[in-house]
Design an enzyme around this catalytic site. Sequence first.
Site, PDB file in Angstrom:
ATOM      1  CE1 TYR A  49       5.823   5.305   5.370  1.00  0.00           C
ATOM      2  CE2 TYR A  49       6.347   6.978   3.755  1.00  0.00           C
ATOM      3  CZ  TYR A  49       5.639   5.857   4.121  1.00  0.00           C
ATOM      4  OH  TYR A  49       4.755   5.291   3.248  1.00  0.00           O
ATOM      5  CD  GLU A  55      11.969   4.322  -3.992  1.00  0.00           C
ATOM      6  OE1 GLU A  55      13.116   3.919  -4.215  1.00  0.00           O
ATOM      7  OE2 GLU A  55      10.987   3.557  -3.858  1.00  0.00           O
TER       8      GLU A  55
END
Length: 147
Positions: free
Chosen positions: A118, A106
């Site tokens: 990411y 998250e």
Amino acid sequence: MEISIREMREEDLDRVMEIEAETFNPPWSREAFLLELTKNILAKYIVVLADGEIAGYGGVWLIIDEGHITNIAIDKKYRGLGLGKALLEGLIQICVDRNIRAITLEVRKSNEVAKSLYKKYGFIEYGIRPNYYHDNNEDAIIMWKSI
């Protein structure tokens, strides 16, 4: 600058707590990290060193065939130097070595720097956890990467 990665040790916690406090609100407690290192058999934590000094850390839970990245933090004075990339690569390698098939995490909806990193490593946005962060009720973006 010489960069290296190694497993986090109990004696690293003073430095880890400094970085944690400057990075997260609210920060994890020392006891939480100690439990992760000594009691949680699913947890693996690493530190990144810059010229021998702990400059950041990251952790992952290995649950059956999935990895859940719990946290990644870099000391403010070392940001932008590729250390977050080194930590992420280290966590992904831990998962690969243990035959993990997918990794999740998250990230704050507003954290564009982390989301960009990411995405460069193949993580895809899959959903939202509304009001996930207690300090300001910000949403978390759920991201997944297949290995």
